[in-house]
Scaffold this active site. Structure first.
Site, PDB file in Angstrom:
ATOM      1  N   GLU A  90      -0.004   7.865  -3.388  1.00 18.12           N
ATOM      2  CA  GLU A  90      -0.953   6.797  -3.061  1.00 18.12           C
ATOM      3  C   GLU A  90      -2.194   7.347  -2.398  1.00 18.12           C
ATOM      4  OE1 GLU A  90      -0.306   3.002  -1.052  1.00 18.12           O
ATOM      5  OE2 GLU A  90       1.821   3.224  -1.478  1.00 18.12           O
TER       6      GLU A  90
ATOM      7  N   LYS B   6       4.485  -3.335   3.978  1.00 15.71           N
ATOM      8  CA  LYS B   6       3.224  -3.260   4.719  1.00 15.71           C
ATOM      9  C   LYS B   6       3.488  -3.330   6.218  1.00 15.71           C
ATOM     10  CE  LYS B   6      -0.770  -4.768   3.411  1.00 15.71           C
ATOM     11  NZ  LYS B   6      -1.459  -3.521   3.012  1.00 15.71           N
TER      12      LYS B   6
ATOM     13  N   ARG C 289       6.360 -10.479  -0.565  1.00 14.30           N
ATOM     14  CA  ARG C 289       6.323  -9.119  -0.023  1.00 14.30           C
ATOM     15  C   ARG C 289       6.487  -9.130   1.491  1.00 14.30           C
ATOM     16  NH1 ARG C 289       1.306  -5.319  -1.552  1.00 14.30           N
ATOM     17  NH2 ARG C 289       0.243  -6.742  -0.115  1.00 14.30           N
TER      18      ARG C 289
END
Length: 387
Positions: free
Chosen positions: A270, A234, A132
């Protein structure tokens, strides 16, 4: 008897002349290749593997606690990361024009290590975090460590801070890998130099409520992410913009914010720092990954565990109106684990959900924690033992 700290100091001093250690933190460092020597040389007979840092392990919160070491690795634009080193934990030096400070060029990860009753340290799916980070780094125009480099750096950092891993059942060691544009640049562009670092902190429960059910507030004025943006990685730029909505919600007595899609403001996306799941009978649904939702490692793990337990799991668009018919709602994330949601407030109406024992979220949570802590056999191949 030679103390462990003196042994480490002597070894580090002996390596200064030959090491290409970074000057970022102005600390002595040692290379990755020397880490095994540190472990072998600096384990005098008076050092016990079960030594712990002097902490109140029964009252850990989720906050930064300075530990012993952090890991650093640097490279220039257009090059690959090659060799990293462990440094004493402390401040790092950045120029005022660093890309991360001026343009937010950085991504980060989060994972945890748990200690078994026999003292072994168990790391959960670190290769997923490494992949990721690589994906996020590409989106942010940065070089990134290889998967092996990432996992090796995490392992080294954990071993160097072993005494900070909480006793079994008392919490975990949170690991924060961070990749940033540390080189200076004035005009908008990719930084000329990059730093990858890993630091750790012992932690307890993420929410102040502990294991009590959360109460969420549906945010309609602010967006978490938009199509074509960075919601699916992220990036450090994703989080500060959410502080306004989070502060507003907490001031009104809520635990966190649930965001809707930025286009129609009708579909669930989210929570501030975690993914969300809806339970109705034997069916579990979660918003599909579409570029605005972070592909959480815990999210993916819970999906696989739920399917293994016989639940029907669907990744799809979930209108906010479907909450009315839900039996349970819970959220997942590295920091939060699996957190049950007691209520969600939307347009002045509070919708309550089933919580406590005998719930689906509790079942899935128990399995996940059991695998992470070695109490349940890891048939998935998720656990990496650090030794």
């Amino acid at each position: 008897m030679i103390s462990r700290s003196v042994c480490i100091c002597n070894l580090l001093q002996s390596l200064r002349a030959t090491s290409s250690s970074s000057k970022i933190g102005c600390y002595y460092g040692f290379s990755s290749q020397a880490s095994s020597s540190l472990q072998q040389t600096c384990e005098p007979s008076n050092y016990r593997d079960d030594d712990y840092a002097d902490l109140d392990w029964d009252n850990l919160g989720f906050g930064i606690m300075p530990t012993d070491y952090m890991y650093l690795m640097k490279c220039s634009k257009g090059e690959d990361f090659e060799q990293g080193q462990l440094n004493r934990y402390g401040n790092i030096e950045l120029g005022p024009a660093a890309g991360v400070l001026n343009y937010g060029q950085a991504v980060y990860e989060g994972t945890k290590v748990h200690r078994k009753e026999d003292g072994r340290l168990l790391l959960f799916r670190p290769e997923q975090n490494a992949m990721r980070m690589k994906f996020g780094a590409e989106r942010m125009c940065m070089p990134s460590p290889s998967i092996d480099q990432f996992v090796d750096a995490v392992k080294q950092t954990v071993l160097a801070n072993k005494r900070w891993v909480p006793p079994p059942g008392k919490g975990s060691l949170y690991i924060r890998p961070l990749l940033m544009g540390s080189g200076q640049i004035l005009g908008l562009g990719a930084a000329p130099e990059y730093t990858f670092l890993v630091y750790v902190s012992p932690v307890g429960n993420y929410f102040k409520e502990g294991f009590a059910p959360l109460n969420l507030y549906v945010e309609k004025d602010f967006d978490r992410a938009s199509r074509g943006g960075t919601g699916g990685i992220k990036s450090i730029t994703n989080y500060a913009p959410g502080l306004k909505a989070l502060t507003k919600a907490k001031n009104r007595g809520f635990s966190d914010v649930l965001y809707l899609d930025s286009v129609n403001r009708k579909n669930i996306e989210e929570v501030s720092s975690c993914n969300i799941f809806i339970v109705k009978g034997n069916a579990i649904s979660t918003p599909a990954i579409n570029g605005t939702i972070l592909p959480g490692v815990t999210r993916r793990s819970i999906i696989e565990i739920a399917r293994d337990h016989g639940y029907q799991v669907e990744e799809c668009v979930i209108p906010i109106d479907e909450l009315i018919d839900a039996d349970e709602v819970f959220c997942t994330g590295t920091a939060v684990g699996v957190a049950s949601i007691g209520s969600i407030t939307y347009e002045g109406k509070r919708i309550k959900f089933k919580t406590g024992a005998q719930t689906v979220s509790q079942e899935l949570y128990s399995t996940l924690v059991g695998i992470k802590t070695g109490l349940i056999e890891d048939k998935m191949g998720w656990i990496v033992e650090i030794e």
